[in-house]
Design a protein around this motif. Structure first.
Motif, PDB file in Angstrom:
ATOM      1  N   TYR A  31      -3.706  -9.252   6.706  1.00  0.00           N
ATOM      2  CA  TYR A  31      -3.278  -7.879   6.967  1.00  0.00           C
ATOM      3  C   TYR A  31      -4.476  -7.036   7.375  1.00  0.00           C
ATOM      4  O   TYR A  31      -5.558  -7.174   6.816  1.00  0.00           O
ATOM      5  N   ILE A  62      -0.986  -2.699   9.504  1.00  0.00           N
ATOM      6  CA  ILE A  62      -0.281  -1.622   8.801  1.00  0.00           C
ATOM      7  C   ILE A  62      -1.107  -0.357   8.991  1.00  0.00           C
ATOM      8  O   ILE A  62      -2.267  -0.311   8.605  1.00  0.00           O
ATOM      9  N   GLN A  64      -2.005   3.094   7.817  1.00  0.00           N
ATOM     10  CA  GLN A  64      -1.884   3.843   6.564  1.00  0.00           C
ATOM     11  C   GLN A  64      -3.081   4.776   6.416  1.00  0.00           C
ATOM     12  O   GLN A  64      -4.077   4.427   5.802  1.00  0.00           O
ATOM     13  N   THR A  71       0.719   0.699   0.773  1.00  0.00           N
ATOM     14  CA  THR A  71       0.838  -0.543   1.539  1.00  0.00           C
ATOM     15  C   THR A  71       1.252  -1.714   0.655  1.00  0.00           C
ATOM     16  O   THR A  71       1.692  -2.744   1.165  1.00  0.00           O
ATOM     17  N   LYS A  74       4.324  -3.856   1.211  1.00  0.00           N
ATOM     18  CA  LYS A  74       4.348  -4.519   2.516  1.00  0.00           C
ATOM     19  C   LYS A  74       3.464  -5.759   2.559  1.00  0.00           C
ATOM     20  O   LYS A  74       3.486  -6.506   3.530  1.00  0.00           O
ATOM     21  N   LYS A  76       2.125  -9.388   1.062  1.00  0.00           N
ATOM     22  CA  LYS A  76       2.478 -10.542   0.245  1.00  0.00           C
ATOM     23  C   LYS A  76       1.332 -10.819  -0.728  1.00  0.00           C
ATOM     24  O   LYS A  76       0.164 -10.866  -0.350  1.00  0.00           O
TER      25      LYS A  76
END
Length: 182
Positions: A31, A62, A64, A71, A74, A76
């Motif tokens: 991410y 993402i 943010q 976050t 969102k 894992k």
């Protein structure tokens, strides 16, 4: 594992952070938490450049700009996360109003908020790599609002360095291990 990567503007810290997380993530989820708010053409160019540089590197991006802990749902659990970057996140948290010159929160409030969000992120991520900027190296005294912002980044950097397993400074594209490392 948490790694803090620090460097000056244009030092190569972002490219190094992307390469670093690519190595440690393996085939797992990666991410990219982007914190920059775009206000002008220069900002758009910077975001576009970073998007080009990480294209085809397998990141799930993402956006943010504030409250990084939002976050968490969102991401894992156990994934690799790259947070880019503390200076943008700090500015966004400190100057929450439409008037980006009007400080809405003190540096201690911002420091506490950012560090708490990152502690939550650290607990969820398998690997967390955070990019931040050097501050106070130019020796210039700025107006009070800017000095508060710099104090917040300095305080956040200290706390994150303490939390981190590794701290790496990137100077002219060369990584220098300051803490941890193998």
């Amino acid at each position: 594992m948490m790694v803090l990567i620090i460097g000056g503007s244009g030092s190569g810290k972002s490219a190094y952070a992307e390469e670093y997380i690519g190595r440690i993530a393996g085939k797992g989820n990666k991410y990219y938490l982007a914190t920059m708010q775009v206000f002008d053409k220069e900002g758009k160019k910077k975001v576009a450049r970073h998007q080009r540089l990480r294209k085809n590197k397998g990141f799930l991006t993402i956006e943010q700009p504030i409250e990084i802990e939002k976050t968490l749902p969102k991401i894992k659990a156990g994934s690799s996360v790259l947070l880019e970057c503390i200076s943008n996140l700090t500015a966004n948290e400190m100057f929450l109003s439409e008037d980006t010159k009007k400080q809405t929160r003190s540096y201690t409030e911002v420091t506490d908020s950012v560090v708490e969000g990152i502690q939550s992120l650290k607990q969820k991520a398998g690997h967390l790599v955070i990019v931040t900027n050097n501050v106070f190296e130019d020796g210039i005294a700025y107006e009070e609002g800017t000095m508060e912002y710099l104090r917040a980044i300095g305080s956040i950097n200290e706390k994150l360095a303490d939390m981190a397993d590794e701290v790496i400074e990137v100077v002219v594209g060369i990584p220098l291990v300051i803490k941890g490392g193998k």
